[in-house]
Enzyme design. Sequence first.
Site, PDB file in Angstrom:
ATOM      1  N   ASP A  68       0.863  -1.177   0.000  1.00 23.51           N
ATOM      2  CA  ASP A  68       0.000   0.000   0.000  1.00 23.51           C
ATOM      3  C   ASP A  68       0.904   1.232   0.000  1.00 23.51           C
ATOM      4  O   ASP A  68       1.735   1.379   0.900  1.00 23.51           O
ATOM      5  CB  ASP A  68      -0.853  -0.061   1.285  1.00 23.51           C
ATOM      6  CG  ASP A  68      -1.877   1.054   1.356  1.00 23.51           C
ATOM      7  OD1 ASP A  68      -1.636   2.127   0.763  1.00 23.51           O
ATOM      8  OD2 ASP A  68      -2.908   0.854   2.020  1.00 23.51           O
ATOM      9  N   TYR A 157     -12.647  11.788  -4.071  1.00 26.06           N
ATOM     10  CA  TYR A 157     -11.694  11.662  -5.185  1.00 26.06           C
ATOM     11  C   TYR A 157     -11.201  13.039  -5.627  1.00 26.06           C
ATOM     12  O   TYR A 157     -10.000  13.282  -5.736  1.00 26.06           O
ATOM     13  CB  TYR A 157     -12.377  10.933  -6.337  1.00 26.06           C
ATOM     14  CG  TYR A 157     -11.475  10.609  -7.512  1.00 26.06           C
ATOM     15  CD1 TYR A 157     -10.297   9.885  -7.333  1.00 26.06           C
ATOM     16  CD2 TYR A 157     -11.819  10.997  -8.805  1.00 26.06           C
ATOM     17  CE1 TYR A 157      -9.481   9.565  -8.415  1.00 26.06           C
ATOM     18  CE2 TYR A 157     -11.011  10.679  -9.885  1.00 26.06           C
ATOM     19  CZ  TYR A 157      -9.840   9.959  -9.686  1.00 26.06           C
ATOM     20  OH  TYR A 157      -9.041   9.655 -10.767  1.00 26.06           O
TER      21      TYR A 157
END
Length: 321
Positions: A68, A157
């Site tokens: 990640d 986003y």
Amino acid sequence: MAKKKSAAKSVAPISVVTGGAGFLGSHLTDLLLSKGHQVIAIDNLVTGSTDNIAHLAGNPAFRFIHQDVTEFLFLEGPVDYVWHFASPASPIDYLELPIQTLKVGSLGTHKALGLARNKGARFLLTSTSEIYGDPLEHPQTESYWGNVNIIGPRGCYDESKRFAEAITMAYNRQHGIETRIVRIFNTYGPRMRLNDGRVVPAFIGQALENKPITVFGDGKQTRSFCYVSDLIEGIYRLMMSDYSLPVNIGNPNEMTMLEFAREIIGATRSKSRLVHRPLPQDDPKQRRPDIGLAEKLLGWKPVVPLKDGLETTIKYFRGRS
Ligand code: UDP
């Protein structure tokens, strides 16, 4: 300072691609390998897939790290280029993963910039036309500041990428690292996920099964679709340029979703009919890139016609359905 370990010193340039197992990251990886780069792809496989990089297994110029990118990134040895592609990018993905989306745009961009700074590498951020929100200026030029609903469902986003642009410029100004920012408009091609909810795989999947094509709202909202190879070529040229402010890369061929649905029905020779579904909240009404800057700066413009790009994409989805 860490800055001047120049890219020219390595025999084979070394590139790190975050999100390297994703749709765009894997296509970039292919292009970089074809140009003689060594590529280290990093991906946590939340929306990416090892299917996209399976063909690279055993390639000595390629390495995959399952990580990640919001966690500290440690890599031995030199790095010349950091291409920061990691992020959920489809509206249904970031609706399901709003916190991860915010984290990868903020913490992930911070870590990727830290890696670039530490290695003296050049850094490229993949930003998005979403930073323009539901745009009041049309077509969108890089100088437009946008019209974003911060707290709406797409805000996670839009704001993560707006933050990502801001921190990229801060690293450029404060630490003097070489940075590039691309604002990507709607892109399509092989390796999109059939079920990622975006309009291209959704319509093609429905058409191939002769199921109703789900047009959201009245279908008069517009998008402009760029074939993936055109986009990746533009991004590559931007990285190799010396321009550090944002640049739009996309195809200005704008159409309504109704027109696009008919195009897909024609291209697949489908018997599907159209059905209307509610328009998602804050769905931008219009979107078309002004690519004048990219044309002037990079000598770039898209060359793949929609028909050809769709043919390749449909063939890919036929092979997988
Ligand atoms: N859309 C649609 N039907 C679908 C999926 C999407 O009509 O099954 C519409 C959506 O409302 C939007 C456009 O297609 O206006 C593009 O949506 P997409 O999710 O591909 O990406 P966006 O450009 O909104 O980020």
